[in-house]
Design an enzyme around this catalytic site. Structure first.
Site, PDB file in Angstrom:
ATOM      1  N   CYS A 125       0.827  -1.205   0.000  1.00 32.74           N
ATOM      2  CA  CYS A 125       0.000   0.000   0.000  1.00 32.74           C
ATOM      3  C   CYS A 125       0.865   1.261   0.000  1.00 32.74           C
ATOM      4  O   CYS A 125       1.601   1.520  -0.925  1.00 32.74           O
ATOM      5  CB  CYS A 125      -0.974  -0.063   1.180  1.00 32.74           C
ATOM      6  SG  CYS A 125      -2.278   1.171   1.191  1.00 32.74           S
ATOM      7  N   HIS A 126       0.788   2.062   1.059  1.00 32.95           N
ATOM      8  CA  HIS A 126       1.586   3.284   1.184  1.00 32.95           C
ATOM      9  C   HIS A 126       2.950   3.033   1.833  1.00 32.95           C
ATOM     10  O   HIS A 126       3.779   3.938   1.910  1.00 32.95           O
ATOM     11  CB  HIS A 126       0.833   4.339   2.010  1.00 32.95           C
ATOM     12  CG  HIS A 126      -0.319   4.954   1.303  1.00 32.95           C
ATOM     13  ND1 HIS A 126      -1.520   4.308   1.110  1.00 32.95           N
ATOM     14  CD2 HIS A 126      -0.469   6.174   0.718  1.00 32.95           C
ATOM     15  CE1 HIS A 126      -2.359   5.096   0.464  1.00 32.95           C
ATOM     16  NE2 HIS A 126      -1.745   6.233   0.208  1.00 32.95           N
TER      17      HIS A 126
END
Length: 186
Positions: A111-112
């Protein structure tokens, strides 16, 4: 080569992690037989961010100050927007990620969480993926971004979002079994 049943896997996180991106790798890796350790900046517990509100908490097993790269066979970095954004301004967290990468051991970010890889300056010339909103950050750091559920470059494992968790976890297990990689300079 490390049997997953003998593997020691660290998950580095702080408040604001995407709930499924910590809980699911912890569950799948433990179910495969690994010993999973939650590492954070402070003792106590850390809270997830889930559907726009603070969600379930998890107890911290070890502080980052007490963690040593040599004690673990793999490192997992959960995403969410808040968690990696808080960690990437912590010099000790960035150094731990960089040292883990340099060890050649499996390093997984979803994800991030590739923001931490960007900050640690370890993705230049590497094939990676991430949540689409940080694609430009990854590319600006020299990463070769692709839109795939899981991308592996010499035991650097990246995935896009919670929908990719099964492939992400399976690849972590596979890479742990393969063991340490001699990473070529990109």
């Amino acid at each position: 080569m490390t049997a997953i049943q003998n593997a020691r896997i660290a998950i580095l996180s702080t408040d604001g992690f995407e709930k499924s991106e910590l809980f699911e790798p912890r569950r799948q890796l433990a179910a495969a037989g690994a010993k999973v350790t939650i590492i954070s900046l402070e003792t106590g517990s850390i809270k997830s961010w889930d559907d726009g509100d603070w969600g379930e908490a998890v107890d911290v097993d070890m502080t980052l100050a007490d963690a040593q790269v040599a004690d673990f066979d793999a490192l997992v970095l959960p995403g969410g927007q808040i968690n990696p954004d808080l960690l990437r301004v912590e010099d000790d967290a960035v150094s731990f990620v960089r040292d883990f990468f340099n060890s050649g051991k499996p390093l997984a970010a979803i994800c991030h969480a590739p923001w931490l890889l960007v900050e640690a300056d370890v993705i230049k010339g590497r094939n990676v993926t991430s949540y689409p909103s940080i694609r430009t950050d990854v590319k600006n750091a020299g990463g070769i971004w692709e839109d795939s559920e899981v991308v592996v470059d010499q035991a650097l494992i990246t995935s896009r979002n919670p929908d990719d968790l099964d492939a992400f976890c399976a690849k972590i297990i596979e890479e742990v079994r393969e063991g340490r990689h001699q990473r070529e300079a990109a």
